[in-house]
Structures are given as structure tokens and as C-alpha cells.
Design a protein around this motif. Structure first.
Motif, PDB file in Angstrom:
ATOM      1  N   UNK A 119       0.832  -1.206   0.000  1.00 57.43           N
ATOM      2  CA  UNK A 119       0.000   0.000   0.000  1.00 57.43           C
ATOM      3  C   UNK A 119       0.871   1.262   0.000  1.00 57.43           C
ATOM      4  N   UNK A 120       2.042   1.182   0.606  1.00 56.18           N
ATOM      5  CA  UNK A 120       2.961   2.317   0.557  1.00 56.18           C
ATOM      6  C   UNK A 120       3.431   2.606  -0.860  1.00 56.18           C
ATOM      7  N   UNK A 121       3.654   1.553  -1.653  1.00 58.96           N
ATOM      8  CA  UNK A 121       4.010   1.738  -3.062  1.00 58.96           C
ATOM      9  C   UNK A 121       2.863   2.418  -3.810  1.00 58.96           C
ATOM     10  N   UNK A 122       1.641   1.937  -3.553  1.00 57.23           N
ATOM     11  CA  UNK A 122       0.474   2.546  -4.199  1.00 57.23           C
ATOM     12  C   UNK A 122       0.323   4.010  -3.800  1.00 57.23           C
ATOM     13  N   UNK A 123       0.579   4.303  -2.525  1.00 56.00           N
ATOM     14  CA  UNK A 123       0.481   5.683  -2.054  1.00 56.00           C
ATOM     15  C   UNK A 123       1.517   6.573  -2.731  1.00 56.00           C
ATOM     16  N   UNK A 124       2.738   6.081  -2.882  1.00 55.93           N
ATOM     17  CA  UNK A 124       3.776   6.875  -3.543  1.00 55.93           C
ATOM     18  C   UNK A 124       3.398   7.168  -4.988  1.00 55.93           C
ATOM     19  N   UNK A 125       2.825   6.190  -5.667  1.00 57.21           N
ATOM     20  CA  UNK A 125       2.388   6.420  -7.043  1.00 57.21           C
ATOM     21  C   UNK A 125       1.248   7.433  -7.095  1.00 57.21           C
ATOM     22  N   UNK A 126       0.322   7.337  -6.134  1.00 51.41           N
ATOM     23  CA  UNK A 126      -0.781   8.309  -6.093  1.00 51.41           C
ATOM     24  C   UNK A 126      -0.267   9.706  -5.785  1.00 51.41           C
ATOM     25  N   UNK A 127       0.727   9.808  -4.918  1.00 48.52           N
ATOM     26  CA  UNK A 127       1.301  11.112  -4.608  1.00 48.52           C
ATOM     27  C   UNK A 127       1.981  11.712  -5.833  1.00 48.52           C
ATOM     28  N   UNK A 128       2.713  10.894  -6.563  1.00 50.96           N
ATOM     29  CA  UNK A 128       3.368  11.393  -7.771  1.00 50.96           C
ATOM     30  C   UNK A 128       2.336  11.833  -8.811  1.00 50.96           C
ATOM     31  N   UNK A 129       1.261  11.058  -8.967  1.00 50.79           N
ATOM     32  CA  UNK A 129       0.210  11.443  -9.912  1.00 50.79           C
ATOM     33  C   UNK A 129      -0.454  12.749  -9.495  1.00 50.79           C
ATOM     34  N   UNK A 130      -0.660  12.936  -8.197  1.00 49.63           N
ATOM     35  CA  UNK A 130      -1.277  14.171  -7.716  1.00 49.63           C
ATOM     36  C   UNK A 130      -0.347  15.356  -7.928  1.00 49.63           C
ATOM     37  N   UNK A 260      -4.163   2.999   3.898  1.00 50.16           N
ATOM     38  CA  UNK A 260      -2.885   2.736   4.563  1.00 50.16           C
ATOM     39  C   UNK A 260      -3.010   2.906   6.075  1.00 50.16           C
ATOM     40  N   UNK A 261      -3.688   3.966   6.507  1.00 50.56           N
ATOM     41  CA  UNK A 261      -3.875   4.164   7.941  1.00 50.56           C
ATOM     42  C   UNK A 261      -4.724   3.051   8.546  1.00 50.56           C
ATOM     43  N   UNK A 262      -5.673   2.534   7.774  1.00 49.61           N
ATOM     44  CA  UNK A 262      -6.458   1.405   8.268  1.00 49.61           C
ATOM     45  C   UNK A 262      -5.604   0.171   8.470  1.00 49.61           C
ATOM     46  N   UNK A 263      -4.707  -0.103   7.523  1.00 51.07           N
ATOM     47  CA  UNK A 263      -3.789  -1.240   7.675  1.00 51.07           C
ATOM     48  C   UNK A 263      -2.864  -1.050   8.874  1.00 51.07           C
ATOM     49  N   UNK A 264      -2.377   0.160   9.053  1.00 49.95           N
ATOM     50  CA  UNK A 264      -1.495   0.423  10.192  1.00 49.95           C
ATOM     51  C   UNK A 264      -2.242   0.295  11.518  1.00 49.95           C
TER      52      UNK A 264
END
Length: 419
Positions: A119-130, A260-264
Motif C-alpha cells: 500500500x505504501x508503493x500505491x500511495x507513492x504512485x498516487x502522490x506522484x500522480x497528484x 494505509x492508515x487502516x492497515x497500520x
């Protein structure tokens, strides 16, 4: 000219295909439809921005974090010791002790860590897209600001040349005795005013071009020549709003963060049951006369710290869910505002274009009347000033309409998509 028209027709066909079926269509030709720079130049300029380079590094960081989570927090621990035993009335004995131990994740903690890493990888990709999308928005704003400045300078320069012509006519008429000397003074005053406006416009253009050349070194200088005409939106407003909200980087980023926060939070809750440590212990006592080999298991006793960390992680997950709702509402409002601005800016441009055409005809008639001695110079100058204001307002509205349409296409990922 025929080639330009054919390109515009082709671009319009591409746009219609993309709007009707964005998933299967080609990207819009922003340089032909919206007076934007060519897309290859835009992509090179964006990729050179520091925030986009940081986004690429953020992906690398997420990969490193994923590797760390997959490896887990526990490491092998080796223990070794040597001692000497003294027994009264006996000799001294050398003794050795060896141990090997390691903590073990249990109750599915390893799987949870792997899920967090993915999920951290997905978040980094979403951040880059944003970041890419926001950078595109900023580039559009800077580009159209420079284009407006260039258009203003062009109109004021044309006005300055016309005022010079009127001054020359006034001087000839004064010399011929057909007009009072006051008209020359009026023309000179208007000419000086025009020069000041042109100089201010040149300064505005210089600042806007400097901003573009400094921030986006790959882009050319915008030119207001042959601006394309804005196109009326064909789709209904709810459909265009839905295309923006259904695939939105800002909302996807908030949703990924909440996941991600839910998983954590679930991972922190599982830490209420501490990980055990398994150890293998071997000893050699009394110079090897006694040897032992054993297995040890140790488990920390959970305390208030673990419960507090789990509670804090749960609250952070709930806060992230609330942010998703907040961002969803913001995205909905922004999409409605962007689509509404596109429609209104088109209507405003069509109205101001008609006003500009009528004002230009009136100014030409007033100038002819003045040259033939049927009206005063003040009337001719007033007509020319009104025509300039109308032409400048119409061209500014045209650029605003193009910018509004480009913004809608950008937000719908039909233009300059990160993918």
C-alpha cells in the motif's frame, strides 16, 4: 492557411473521440485546440521540475520501506561468553556458553507488514500522480497568464500605432487651418497615455516570460497569433462532472492514505500480543565434563504502551476516513465550478466578441468622419479607446474560455495524463 484549418479539424475530431470514449481515445491536441505548447515539450518541462523528481525519489523510498517491512523488525542475535569456575579444594574449570536467538512475528503480522508495504508503493504512485496533476494546473495558469500579457501588449501596440496616425492627421489639419491646435494637444496626450500603457504591458510580458523560462525551461514563448476559437461543450454538465470526479488524483490519494492508515491501525492492534523470542542455548561446563543444549522461549508482558499506540492508530485511521469525505466534497465542488466556468466563459466570449466587432466598426466610422471633417478628434479618440477596450476584453475572454476548457480536459485526464 488550408493546412492549419485541416489540422484544427483533425484536432476537433480527436477531441470528440476522446470526450465520447476517453479510455479508447487519443490524448487531446492541446496546442491546436487550446493554444497550449506541444505536449512533448510540456512533458519534458514537467519531468524537469524538482517536485516531480522528488516524486520519483519518493517511489524509491517506498520500495525501500517495503523491503524493510518484508524483512521485519527482528534480527538474529548471537550470544557468546566464557567464564572460569573455582571450587574450593579443587582445580579451576573453564566454561563456555553460546546462544542464538531471534524474534518471530506471529498471528499474521508478517502478512500485514507486506500489505502495508504494498500500500505504501500505491500511495507513492498516487502522490506522484497528484503532484503531476497540480504541476500541470500551475503550468496552465502560468502559460495563459503569459498569453494574456502577450495579447494585451499586441492590442496596445496596435492602438498606439492608430493613435500615431490620428495625431499625424490632426497635425495636417491644424497646418491646413481646418482644426484648432487643441486637437494636436489632445492627440499628443492620448499618444503619451498609449505609450505608458504599452510600456507597462511590456513589463508585464517580460515578467510573465521570465517566470515561464525560469520554471519551465523547455517551453517556448506563447504567441497570441491565430488563437483557436473556443468550442461549446456538447455533453451535459452532470456527465462532465462525473468524468472528473470518477478518476481524480486528489481523491485517489486521500482514499489510499485512508486505506494505509487502516492497515497500520490493524497492525498496531495486533501488537497488543507481543512477538515471542526463540533462543537456542548451549553450554560447556567444568572443562567439558558437563554439556547442555536447550531451547528457550521468551514473551514480553504487554502493558499500557501497546494499548495506547493501538488506540492512537485507530484514531488516525478514522481521521483519514473523514479526510476522504472532505476531499470528495471538495472535488465535487471543484468539478462543478470548473464545468460551470467553462460554459459561462464561452457565453461571455461570444457576447464580447460581438461587442468588439461592433465597436471596431464604430471606431472606423468615427475615424473616417474625423478625417473628412464631420466629427471632432475627441470623438475619434473616444471611439478608438472604446474599440480597444472591447477588443482587449474579447481576446481576454477568448483566452479565459480556452483556459477553462483546457482545465476541464486536464481534470478529466484527457489532456497531459500522467499515464
Amino acid at each position: 492557411m488550408t493546412g492549419v484549418l485541416s489540422k484544427l479539424a483533425l484536432a476537433a475530431a480527436i477531441a470528440a473521440a476522446c470526450i465520447g470514449a476517453r479510455g479508447a481515445g487519443l490524448p487531446l491536441a492541446g496546442d491546436l485546440l487550446y493554444a497550449l505548447p506541444p505536449e512533448p515539450m510540456v512533458r519534458r518541462a514537467l519531468e524537469a521540475l524538482p517536485q516531480l523528481r522528488i516524486g520519483a525519489m519518493n517511489n524509491e523510498l517506498a520500495s525501500a520501506e517495503q523491503s524493510k517491512l518484508n524483512a521485519g523488525p527482528h534480527e538474529w542475535l548471537v550470544r557468546a561468553g566464557a567464564s572460569q569456575r573455582r571450587v574450593a579444594g579443587e582445580q579451576r574449570y573453564r566454561e563456555q556458553e553460546f546462544g542464538l536467538e531471534r524474534g518471530v512475528r506471529w498471528f499474521g503480522k508478517a502478512d500485514q507488514d507486506r500489505a502495508i508495504g504494498e500500500k505504501g508503493i500505491t500511495l507513492a504512485e498516487a502522490q506522484r500522480a497528484d503532484v503531476w496533476h497540480e504541476s500541470c494546473r500551475t503550468l496552465m495558469q502560468d502559460w495563459y497568464a503569459a498569453l494574456r500579457a502577450q495579447a494585451t501588449l499586441q492590442r496596445l501596440t496596435e492602438q498606439h500605432a492608430l493613435v500615431q496616425q490620428l495625431k499625424s492627421v490632426a497635425e495636417r489639419r491644424v497646418k491646413a487651418g481646418d482644426s484648432p491646435a487643441l486637437e494636436v494637444m489632445q492627440a499628443d496626450t492620448e499618444l503619451r497615455r498609449s505609450e505608458a500603457l504599452v510600456e507597462q504591458a511590456r513589463q508585464d510580458v517580460a515578467q510573465a516570460v521570465t517566470l515561464l523560462s525560469t520554471t519551465y525551461q523547455q517551453l517556448p514563448v506563447p504567441q497570441p497569433d491565430r488563437l483557436p476559437e473556443p468550442q461549446r461543450a456538447q455533453d451535459a454538465m452532470p456527465e462532465r462532472v462525473a468524468r472528473i470526479t470518477q478518476d481524480n488524483h486528489e481523491l485517489e490519494l486521500a482514499q489510499t492514505e485512508a486505506q494505509l492508515y487502516g492497515l497500520k491501525a490493524r497492525r498496531a492492534a495486533s501488537e497488543r500480543m507481543p512477538d515471542p523470542t526463540i533462543a537456542v542455548r548451549a553450554t560447556r561446563e567444568r572443562d567439558g565434563q558437563e554439556r547442555t543444549l536447550g531451547l528457550m522461549l521468551s514473551i514480553p508482558l504487554p502493558g499500557q504502551l501497546r494499548s495506547s499506540e493501538a488506540a492512537a492508530a485507530t484514531v488516525r485511521a478514522r481521521m483519514a476516513d473523514e479526510r476522504v469525505t472532505q476531499v470528495r466534497n471538495k472535488v465535487q465542488l471543484d468539478a462543478q465550478r470548473a464545468v460551470s466556468e467553462e460554459r459561462h466563459s464561452y457565453q461571455i466570449w461570444t457576447s464580447l466578441r460581438a461587442v468588439a466587432e461592433q465597436s471596431a466598426r464604430q471606431a472606423q466610422l468615427m475615424e473616417r468622419a474625423y478625417q473628412s471633417g464631420e466629427s471632432s478628434l475627441a470623438d475619434a479618440l473616444l471611439g478608438r479607446r472604446q474599440a480597444l477596450d472591447a477588443a482587449l476584453a474579447a481576446q481576454t475572454a477568448q483566452i479565459t474560455a480556452l483556459a477553462s476548457s483546457a482545465r476541464v480536459q486536464l481534470d478529466a485526464h484527457a489532456l497531459w495524463s500522467v499515464d
